[in-house]
Design an enzyme around this catalytic site. Structure first.
Site, PDB file in Angstrom:
ATOM      1  N   SER A  13       0.802  -1.219   0.000  1.00 18.38           N
ATOM      2  CA  SER A  13       0.000   0.000   0.000  1.00 18.38           C
ATOM      3  C   SER A  13       0.841   1.279   0.000  1.00 18.38           C
ATOM      4  O   SER A  13       0.454   2.249  -0.655  1.00 18.38           O
ATOM      5  CB  SER A  13      -1.008  -0.006   1.155  1.00 18.38           C
ATOM      6  OG  SER A  13      -0.391  -0.240   2.386  1.00 18.38           O
ATOM      7  N   GLU A  31       4.016   4.062  10.473  1.00 18.03           N
ATOM      8  CA  GLU A  31       4.222   2.634  10.691  1.00 18.03           C
ATOM      9  C   GLU A  31       4.656   2.404  12.134  1.00 18.03           C
ATOM     10  O   GLU A  31       5.590   3.038  12.616  1.00 18.03           O
ATOM     11  CB  GLU A  31       5.291   2.108   9.729  1.00 18.03           C
ATOM     12  CG  GLU A  31       5.697   0.678   9.958  1.00 18.03           C
ATOM     13  CD  GLU A  31       4.547  -0.307   9.888  1.00 18.03           C
ATOM     14  OE1 GLU A  31       4.385  -1.095  10.853  1.00 18.03           O
ATOM     15  OE2 GLU A  31       3.802  -0.294   8.885  1.00 18.03           O
ATOM     16  N   GLY A  57      -0.570   4.582  14.294  1.00 23.25           N
ATOM     17  CA  GLY A  57      -1.512   5.112  13.316  1.00 23.25           C
ATOM     18  C   GLY A  57      -2.879   5.412  13.895  1.00 23.25           C
ATOM     19  O   GLY A  57      -3.572   6.318  13.437  1.00 23.25           O
ATOM     20  N   ASP A  77      -4.854   0.853   7.167  1.00 24.20           N
ATOM     21  CA  ASP A  77      -4.517  -0.509   6.758  1.00 24.20           C
ATOM     22  C   ASP A  77      -3.879  -1.220   7.956  1.00 24.20           C
ATOM     23  O   ASP A  77      -2.672  -1.431   7.992  1.00 24.20           O
ATOM     24  CB  ASP A  77      -3.546  -0.416   5.571  1.00 24.20           C
ATOM     25  CG  ASP A  77      -3.127  -1.745   5.007  1.00 24.20           C
ATOM     26  OD1 ASP A  77      -3.643  -2.781   5.447  1.00 24.20           O
ATOM     27  OD2 ASP A  77      -2.250  -1.751   4.128  1.00 24.20           O
TER      28      ASP A  77
END
Length: 192
Positions: A13, A31, A57, A77
């Protein structure tokens, strides 16, 4: 995959998002895992339009929204390593939408069992957030081991004409990713 007609290595992604930003756009990657964050920092070290941060996140949704200027796409994600991540994903959408209602949100989730997916969809519908599209791809029949057999996206405020144009893409992609004849894809509006 340079010089290839087929896809040998999935770019992930972050790379897909990098290729999708408009000229003058900015991409912030957050991340949590230090090793993965270091890989991303090396990969995008020479790209002035991309920032990589090591962090949580889930917290970034509250801390970074709304962006300036007030337009953007927020891809969430999660790794789905914790048992409550469907609930956390729904709450992140609520928190983000409260701060930035006009943003385009894309939430990725695994399909491992239909009950969890159904509960997640119901939770999202109960938020009152409008303009919410669901797109799911199942690559095989559900196995007794409840392993991953599909993936879904919730897209809030999809850009026009996404809903009208994605069908042919999914018709092409589904047989490529299929693991058995039970593969299928489905799209519906959770809220209009």
């Amino acid at each position: 995959n340079p010089g290839r007609d087929d896809v040998l290595i999935y770019p992930g992604s972050p790379e897909i998002m990098r290729r999708s930003i408009i000229p003058g756009g900015r991409l912030i990657l957050i991340e949590r895992h230090p090793t993965d964050s270091a890989i991303l920092k090396r990969r995008f070290a020479n790209d002035p339009d991309i920032g990589v941060e090591t962090g949580d996140g889930w917290r970034a949704v509250k801390a970074r929204l709304p962006p300036m200027p007030r337009r953007g796409l927020i891809l969430i994600d999660p790794p789905f390593e914790e048992p409550d991540e469907y609930q956390r994903l729904a709450q992140a959408l609520v928190d983000g939408h409260r701060r930035f209602a006009t943003g385009v949100y894309v939430l990725w989730y695994p399909i491992k069992d239909e009950r969890s997916v159904g509960q997640f969809r119901a939770q999202l519908q109960s938020t009152g957030i409008k303009n919410m599209l669901s797109l799911e791809l199942r690559v095989r029949a559900q196995a007794l081991d409840t392993g991953l057999y599909g993936s879904g996206l919730i897209i809030v405020n999809p850009t026009w004409p996404f809903a009208e144009k994605i069908g042919p893409v999914m018709d092409w992609l589904t047989p490529i990713l299929a693991q058995d004849q039970q593969r299928n894809w489905h799209m519906d509006w959770l809220a209009k």
